[in-house]
Write a protein that holds these residues in place. Structure first.
Motif, short mmCIF file in Angstrom:
data_model
loop_
_atom_site.label_atom_id
_atom_site.label_comp_id
_atom_site.label_asym_id
_atom_site.label_seq_id
_atom_site.Cartn_x
_atom_site.Cartn_y
_atom_site.Cartn_z
N ALA A 10 46.85 -58.84 -32.33
CA ALA A 10 46.57 -58.11 -33.57
C ALA A 10 45.77 -58.97 -34.55
CB ALA A 10 47.88 -57.65 -34.21
N ARG A 11 46.07 -60.26 -34.59
CA ARG A 11 45.31 -61.16 -35.47
C ARG A 11 43.87 -61.29 -35.00
NH1 ARG A 11 49.79 -65.98 -36.37
NH2 ARG A 11 50.84 -65.04 -38.18
N MET A 12 43.69 -61.45 -33.69
CA MET A 12 42.35 -61.60 -33.14
C MET A 12 41.49 -60.36 -33.40
SD MET A 12 40.42 -60.55 -30.31
CE MET A 12 41.59 -60.20 -28.99
N LEU A 13 42.07 -59.17 -33.19
CA LEU A 13 41.32 -57.95 -33.45
C LEU A 13 41.06 -57.78 -34.94
CD1 LEU A 13 43.08 -55.50 -30.94
CD2 LEU A 13 40.83 -56.58 -30.70
N GLY A 14 42.03 -58.15 -35.77
CA GLY A 14 41.82 -58.07 -37.21
C GLY A 14 40.69 -58.95 -37.69
N LYS A 15 40.60 -60.15 -37.12
CA LYS A 15 39.55 -61.09 -37.53
C LYS A 15 38.16 -60.50 -37.29
CE LYS A 15 38.08 -65.88 -36.78
NZ LYS A 15 36.67 -65.59 -36.44
N ARG A 16 38.04 -59.65 -36.29
CA ARG A 16 36.73 -59.10 -35.96
C ARG A 16 36.23 -58.13 -37.03
NH1 ARG A 16 36.46 -57.56 -29.64
NH2 ARG A 16 34.38 -56.99 -30.35
N ILE A 17 37.15 -57.58 -37.85
CA ILE A 17 36.71 -56.68 -38.92
C ILE A 17 37.08 -57.21 -40.30
CG2 ILE A 17 36.68 -54.60 -37.49
CD1 ILE A 17 39.43 -53.86 -38.65
N GLY A 18 37.42 -58.49 -40.35
CA GLY A 18 37.66 -59.12 -41.64
C GLY A 18 38.97 -58.76 -42.28
N VAL A 19 39.98 -58.41 -41.47
CA VAL A 19 41.31 -58.12 -42.00
C VAL A 19 42.31 -58.98 -41.25
CG1 VAL A 19 40.64 -55.76 -42.61
CG2 VAL A 19 41.78 -56.19 -40.41
N ARG A 20 43.57 -58.93 -41.67
CA ARG A 20 44.56 -59.81 -41.06
C ARG A 20 45.02 -59.31 -39.68
NH1 ARG A 20 49.99 -62.45 -43.79
NH2 ARG A 20 50.23 -64.09 -42.23
N TYR A 21 45.26 -57.99 -39.56
CA TYR A 21 45.76 -57.43 -38.30
C TYR A 21 45.06 -56.10 -38.01
CZ TYR A 21 49.75 -60.61 -39.06
OH TYR A 21 50.55 -61.70 -39.28
N ALA A 22 44.82 -55.84 -36.73
CA ALA A 22 44.19 -54.58 -36.34
C ALA A 22 44.66 -54.15 -34.95
CB ALA A 22 42.67 -54.69 -36.36
N GLU A 23 44.49 -52.86 -34.67
CA GLU A 23 44.70 -52.30 -33.33
C GLU A 23 43.37 -51.74 -32.84
OE1 GLU A 23 49.38 -50.89 -33.61
OE2 GLU A 23 47.79 -49.45 -34.09
N GLY A 24 43.13 -51.84 -31.54
CA GLY A 24 41.86 -51.38 -30.97
C GLY A 24 42.03 -50.17 -30.08
N PHE A 25 40.96 -49.36 -30.01
CA PHE A 25 40.96 -48.16 -29.19
C PHE A 25 39.63 -48.04 -28.45
CE2 PHE A 25 43.89 -47.49 -32.63
CZ PHE A 25 44.95 -46.79 -32.06
N THR A 26 39.68 -47.37 -27.30
CA THR A 26 38.46 -47.01 -26.59
C THR A 26 38.36 -45.49 -26.56
OG1 THR A 26 39.49 -46.93 -24.39
CG2 THR A 26 38.64 -49.06 -25.14
N THR A 27 37.16 -44.99 -26.40
CA THR A 27 36.94 -43.56 -26.34
C THR A 27 35.85 -43.25 -25.32
OG1 THR A 27 36.26 -41.58 -27.56
CG2 THR A 27 35.38 -43.68 -28.33
N GLN A 28 36.04 -42.21 -24.55
CA GLN A 28 35.02 -41.77 -23.60
C GLN A 28 34.02 -40.83 -24.26
OE1 GLN A 28 37.94 -40.42 -20.48
NE2 GLN A 28 36.70 -41.74 -19.19
N LYS A 29 34.34 -40.39 -25.46
CA LYS A 29 33.48 -39.47 -26.20
C LYS A 29 32.84 -40.20 -27.36
CE LYS A 29 33.96 -35.30 -29.10
NZ LYS A 29 34.93 -34.31 -29.62
N ALA A 30 31.53 -40.06 -27.51
CA ALA A 30 30.84 -40.72 -28.61
C ALA A 30 31.34 -40.18 -29.94
CB ALA A 30 29.33 -40.51 -28.49
N LEU A 31 31.51 -41.09 -30.91
CA LEU A 31 31.96 -40.71 -32.25
C LEU A 31 30.76 -40.55 -33.17
CD1 LEU A 31 34.98 -43.15 -32.65
CD2 LEU A 31 35.01 -40.79 -31.85
N GLY A 32 30.76 -39.48 -33.94
CA GLY A 32 29.65 -39.25 -34.85
C GLY A 32 30.08 -39.34 -36.31
N ILE A 33 29.16 -39.69 -37.18
CA ILE A 33 29.42 -39.75 -38.62
C ILE A 33 28.32 -38.97 -39.34
CG2 ILE A 33 30.64 -41.96 -38.54
CD1 ILE A 33 28.04 -43.30 -39.46
N ARG A 34 28.64 -38.54 -40.56
CA ARG A 34 27.66 -37.75 -41.32
C ARG A 34 26.64 -38.64 -42.03
NH1 ARG A 34 28.64 -32.44 -41.67
NH2 ARG A 34 30.72 -31.68 -41.08
#
Length: 245
Positions: A211-235
Protein backbone atom coordinates in the motif's frame (compact mmCIF):
# COMPACT_ATOMS: atom_id res chain seq x y z
CA UNK A 1 -31.39 -3.78 -2.41
CA UNK A 2 -29.77 -1.97 -5.33
CA UNK A 3 -26.06 -1.42 -4.74
CA UNK A 4 -23.71 1.17 -6.14
CA UNK A 5 -20.74 -1.18 -5.79
CA UNK A 6 -20.56 -4.96 -5.46
CA UNK A 7 -17.20 -6.42 -4.43
CA UNK A 8 -16.75 -10.11 -5.17
CA UNK A 9 -14.04 -12.36 -3.78
CA UNK A 10 -13.57 -16.08 -4.19
CA UNK A 11 -12.45 -16.50 -0.55
CA UNK A 12 -13.58 -14.61 2.54
CA UNK A 13 -10.72 -12.08 3.11
CA UNK A 14 -9.89 -11.58 -0.61
CA UNK A 15 -11.93 -8.39 -0.75
CA UNK A 16 -10.43 -7.10 2.49
CA UNK A 17 -6.88 -7.63 1.25
CA UNK A 18 -7.56 -6.29 -2.24
CA UNK A 19 -9.94 -3.36 -2.00
CA UNK A 20 -11.26 -2.74 1.53
CA UNK A 21 -9.76 0.76 1.62
CA UNK A 22 -11.63 1.69 -1.55
CA UNK A 23 -14.83 0.20 -0.14
CA UNK A 24 -14.51 2.19 3.10
CA UNK A 25 -13.91 5.37 1.08
CA UNK A 26 -17.08 4.80 -0.92
CA UNK A 27 -19.20 3.90 2.11
CA UNK A 28 -18.09 7.14 3.78
CA UNK A 29 -19.29 9.00 0.66
CA UNK A 30 -22.75 7.50 1.11
CA UNK A 31 -22.52 4.74 -1.49
CA UNK A 32 -24.33 1.44 -0.98
CA UNK A 33 -21.73 -1.31 -1.07
CA UNK A 34 -22.07 -5.07 -0.73
CA UNK A 35 -19.77 -8.09 -0.81
CA UNK A 36 -20.29 -11.58 -2.21
CA UNK A 37 -17.87 -14.35 -1.28
CA UNK A 38 -17.98 -17.15 -3.83
CA UNK A 39 -16.76 -19.90 -1.47
CA UNK A 40 -16.68 -20.49 2.26
CA UNK A 41 -12.88 -20.80 2.27
CA UNK A 42 -13.27 -24.36 3.50
CA UNK A 43 -9.87 -25.48 2.21
CA UNK A 44 -8.01 -22.92 4.32
CA UNK A 45 -5.37 -24.55 6.52
CA UNK A 46 -6.41 -22.56 9.60
CA UNK A 47 -9.85 -21.90 11.01
CA UNK A 48 -13.19 -23.43 10.06
CA UNK A 49 -16.19 -22.53 7.92
CA UNK A 50 -17.88 -21.21 11.07
CA UNK A 51 -14.95 -18.99 12.05
CA UNK A 52 -14.66 -17.66 8.51
CA UNK A 53 -18.32 -16.60 8.55
CA UNK A 54 -17.85 -14.88 11.90
CA UNK A 55 -14.68 -13.14 10.73
CA UNK A 56 -16.31 -12.04 7.47
CA UNK A 57 -19.24 -10.57 9.39
CA UNK A 58 -16.90 -8.63 11.67
CA UNK A 59 -14.85 -7.38 8.74
CA UNK A 60 -18.04 -6.26 7.03
CA UNK A 61 -19.11 -4.39 10.14
CA UNK A 62 -15.75 -2.59 10.26
CA UNK A 63 -16.03 -1.59 6.59
CA UNK A 64 -19.64 -0.47 7.05
CA UNK A 65 -21.01 -2.45 4.11
CA UNK A 66 -24.74 -2.90 3.59
CA UNK A 67 -24.95 -6.61 2.75
CA UNK A 68 -22.70 -9.68 2.52
CA UNK A 69 -23.57 -13.02 0.95
CA UNK A 70 -21.90 -16.33 0.15
CA UNK A 71 -22.65 -18.44 -2.93
CA UNK A 72 -21.07 -21.58 -1.39
CA UNK A 73 -19.18 -22.64 -4.49
CA UNK A 74 -16.61 -25.36 -3.87
CA UNK A 75 -13.32 -23.88 -2.67
CA UNK A 76 -10.57 -25.01 -5.03
CA UNK A 77 -12.90 -26.91 -7.36
CA UNK A 78 -15.44 -24.45 -8.78
CA UNK A 79 -15.23 -23.94 -12.53
CA UNK A 80 -16.18 -21.23 -14.98
CA UNK A 81 -19.10 -23.08 -16.52
CA UNK A 82 -22.78 -22.40 -17.25
CA UNK A 83 -24.05 -23.40 -13.82
CA UNK A 84 -21.57 -21.18 -11.92
CA UNK A 85 -22.09 -18.27 -14.31
CA UNK A 86 -25.87 -18.47 -13.85
CA UNK A 87 -25.46 -18.53 -10.08
CA UNK A 88 -23.43 -15.34 -10.22
CA UNK A 89 -25.69 -13.73 -12.85
CA UNK A 90 -28.62 -14.09 -10.42
CA UNK A 91 -26.66 -12.25 -7.73
CA UNK A 92 -25.59 -9.47 -10.12
CA UNK A 93 -29.17 -8.99 -11.30
CA UNK A 94 -30.43 -8.99 -7.73
CA UNK A 95 -28.13 -6.19 -6.59
CA UNK A 96 -27.80 -4.30 -9.91
CA UNK A 97 -24.41 -2.71 -9.09
CA UNK A 98 -22.97 0.08 -11.21
CA UNK A 99 -19.44 -1.15 -10.46
CA UNK A 100 -18.13 -4.62 -9.67
CA UNK A 101 -14.78 -5.12 -7.93
CA UNK A 102 -13.39 -8.55 -8.75
CA UNK A 103 -10.51 -10.93 -8.13
CA UNK A 104 -7.32 -10.49 -10.15
CA UNK A 105 -7.26 -12.19 -13.55
CA UNK A 106 -3.94 -13.83 -12.77
CA UNK A 107 -2.44 -14.59 -9.38
CA UNK A 108 -0.45 -17.01 -7.20
CA UNK A 109 -3.60 -18.82 -6.04
CA UNK A 110 -5.31 -20.51 -9.03
CA UNK A 111 -8.75 -19.78 -7.59
CA UNK A 112 -8.13 -16.05 -7.92
CA UNK A 113 -7.60 -15.94 -11.68
CA UNK A 114 -10.38 -18.44 -12.33
CA UNK A 115 -12.77 -16.36 -10.21
CA UNK A 116 -11.69 -13.12 -11.88
CA UNK A 117 -12.61 -14.52 -15.30
CA UNK A 118 -15.85 -16.05 -13.98
CA UNK A 119 -16.90 -12.71 -12.52
CA UNK A 120 -16.05 -10.78 -15.71
CA UNK A 121 -17.93 -13.29 -17.87
CA UNK A 122 -20.98 -13.27 -15.57
CA UNK A 123 -21.09 -9.46 -15.56
CA UNK A 124 -21.24 -9.43 -19.37
CA UNK A 125 -23.77 -12.25 -19.66
CA UNK A 126 -26.02 -10.67 -17.00
CA UNK A 127 -26.81 -7.97 -19.59
CA UNK A 128 -28.17 -10.38 -22.20
CA UNK A 129 -31.98 -10.41 -22.35
CA UNK A 130 -32.21 -13.99 -23.64
CA UNK A 131 -30.54 -15.42 -20.54
CA UNK A 132 -33.42 -15.94 -18.12
CA UNK A 133 -32.89 -16.13 -14.35
CA UNK A 134 -35.34 -16.05 -11.47
CA UNK A 135 -35.23 -14.58 -8.00
CA UNK A 136 -36.08 -16.47 -4.80
CA UNK A 137 -39.76 -15.65 -5.27
CA UNK A 138 -39.75 -17.26 -8.71
CA UNK A 139 -40.02 -13.97 -10.58
CA UNK A 140 -38.00 -13.42 -13.71
CA UNK A 141 -35.12 -11.00 -13.19
CA UNK A 142 -34.39 -7.93 -15.29
CA UNK A 143 -31.15 -8.04 -17.20
CA UNK A 144 -28.37 -5.92 -15.76
CA UNK A 145 -24.80 -5.22 -16.82
CA UNK A 146 -22.49 -3.25 -14.50
CA UNK A 147 -20.94 -0.21 -16.13
CA UNK A 148 -17.45 -1.27 -15.07
CA UNK A 149 -15.62 -4.32 -13.73
CA UNK A 150 -12.37 -3.48 -11.93
CA UNK A 151 -9.96 -6.19 -10.81
CA UNK A 152 -8.11 -5.55 -7.56
CA UNK A 153 -4.46 -6.50 -7.28
CA UNK A 154 -3.74 -9.50 -5.06
CA UNK A 155 -0.54 -11.37 -4.21
CA UNK A 156 1.19 -11.01 -7.57
CA UNK A 157 2.06 -7.37 -8.26
CA UNK A 158 0.54 -6.18 -11.52
CA UNK A 159 0.80 -2.85 -13.27
CA UNK A 160 -2.33 -0.96 -12.15
CA UNK A 161 -4.47 0.93 -14.60
CA UNK A 162 -5.47 3.31 -11.81
CA UNK A 163 -4.76 3.85 -8.12
CA UNK A 164 -7.08 4.89 -5.29
CA UNK A 165 -5.85 6.99 -2.36
CA UNK A 166 -6.77 5.14 0.86
CA UNK A 167 -4.56 7.13 3.24
CA UNK A 168 -7.43 8.49 5.34
CA UNK A 169 -8.93 5.04 5.96
CA UNK A 170 -5.82 2.90 6.08
CA UNK A 171 -6.06 1.98 9.77
CA UNK A 172 -9.71 1.00 9.34
CA UNK A 173 -8.70 -1.05 6.30
CA UNK A 174 -6.11 -2.94 8.34
CA UNK A 175 -8.68 -3.58 11.07
CA UNK A 176 -10.95 -5.24 8.51
CA UNK A 177 -8.08 -7.51 7.44
CA UNK A 178 -7.12 -8.30 11.01
CA UNK A 179 -10.72 -9.34 11.73
CA UNK A 180 -9.65 -12.67 10.19
CA UNK A 181 -7.90 -13.70 13.37
CA UNK A 182 -7.48 -17.33 12.32
CA UNK A 183 -5.94 -16.43 8.98
CA UNK A 184 -3.46 -13.62 9.59
CA UNK A 185 -0.85 -12.99 12.23
CA UNK A 186 -2.33 -12.72 15.68
CA UNK A 187 -0.15 -13.53 18.72
CA UNK A 188 -3.23 -14.75 20.57
CA UNK A 189 -4.02 -17.31 17.86
CA UNK A 190 -0.63 -18.92 17.29
CA UNK A 191 -2.00 -22.35 18.24
CA UNK A 192 -4.88 -22.09 15.77
CA UNK A 193 -3.08 -24.37 13.31
CA UNK A 194 0.06 -24.77 11.20
CA UNK A 195 1.88 -21.65 10.09
CA UNK A 196 0.88 -20.62 6.58
CA UNK A 197 2.06 -18.20 3.92
CA UNK A 198 -0.38 -15.54 5.15
CA UNK A 199 -0.24 -16.11 8.93
CA UNK A 200 3.26 -14.68 9.52
CA UNK A 201 4.14 -11.15 10.65
CA UNK A 202 6.08 -10.80 7.39
CA UNK A 203 2.91 -11.19 5.33
CA UNK A 204 1.21 -8.39 7.25
CA UNK A 205 4.28 -6.22 6.73
CA UNK A 206 4.11 -6.93 3.00
CA UNK A 207 0.46 -5.78 2.89
CA UNK A 208 1.46 -2.46 4.44
CA UNK A 209 4.52 -2.14 2.19
CA UNK A 210 2.44 -2.75 -0.94
CA UNK A 211 0.00 0.00 0.00
CA UNK A 212 2.88 2.37 0.73
CA UNK A 213 4.60 1.57 -2.56
CA UNK A 214 1.43 2.16 -4.57
CA UNK A 215 0.71 5.33 -2.62
CA UNK A 216 4.16 6.72 -3.38
CA UNK A 217 3.41 6.46 -7.09
CA UNK A 218 0.60 9.04 -6.78
CA UNK A 219 2.12 11.17 -4.05
CA UNK A 220 0.03 9.87 -1.14
CA UNK A 221 0.82 7.68 1.83
CA UNK A 222 -1.26 4.59 0.94
CA UNK A 223 -3.11 3.40 -2.16
CA UNK A 224 -4.85 0.38 -3.70
CA UNK A 225 -4.44 -0.55 -7.36
CA UNK A 226 -6.87 -1.89 -9.95
CA UNK A 227 -6.73 -3.18 -13.50
CA UNK A 228 -9.48 -2.89 -16.09
CA UNK A 229 -10.08 -4.58 -19.42
CA UNK A 230 -12.26 -1.67 -20.51
CA UNK A 231 -10.74 1.70 -21.36
CA UNK A 232 -11.75 4.48 -18.98
CA UNK A 233 -12.90 7.78 -20.42
CA UNK A 234 -13.05 11.29 -18.95
CA UNK A 235 -14.89 14.41 -20.08
CA UNK A 236 -11.97 16.79 -19.62
CA UNK A 237 -8.43 16.93 -18.26
CA UNK A 238 -9.55 18.53 -15.00
CA UNK A 239 -10.57 15.04 -13.86
CA UNK A 240 -6.88 14.09 -13.83
CA UNK A 241 -5.64 17.03 -11.77
CA UNK A 242 -4.27 15.97 -8.38
CA UNK A 243 -3.24 18.14 -5.50
CA UNK A 244 0.50 18.36 -5.02
CA UNK A 245 1.78 16.84 -1.76
Amino acid sequence: MKLDILAIGVHPDDVELGCSGTIINEVKKGKKVGIIDLTQGELGTRGTIETRYAEAAEAGRIMGIHVRGNLKMRDGFFVNDEAHRLQLIRAIREYQPEIVLANALDDRHPDHGRAGKLIADACFLAGLIKIETYNDAGQIQDRWRPKNVFHYIQDRLQEPDFLVDISDVFEQRMQSIEAYTTQFYNPDMENEGPQTYISTPDFRDSVVARARMLGKRIGVRYAEGFTTQKALGIRDLDALIQNET
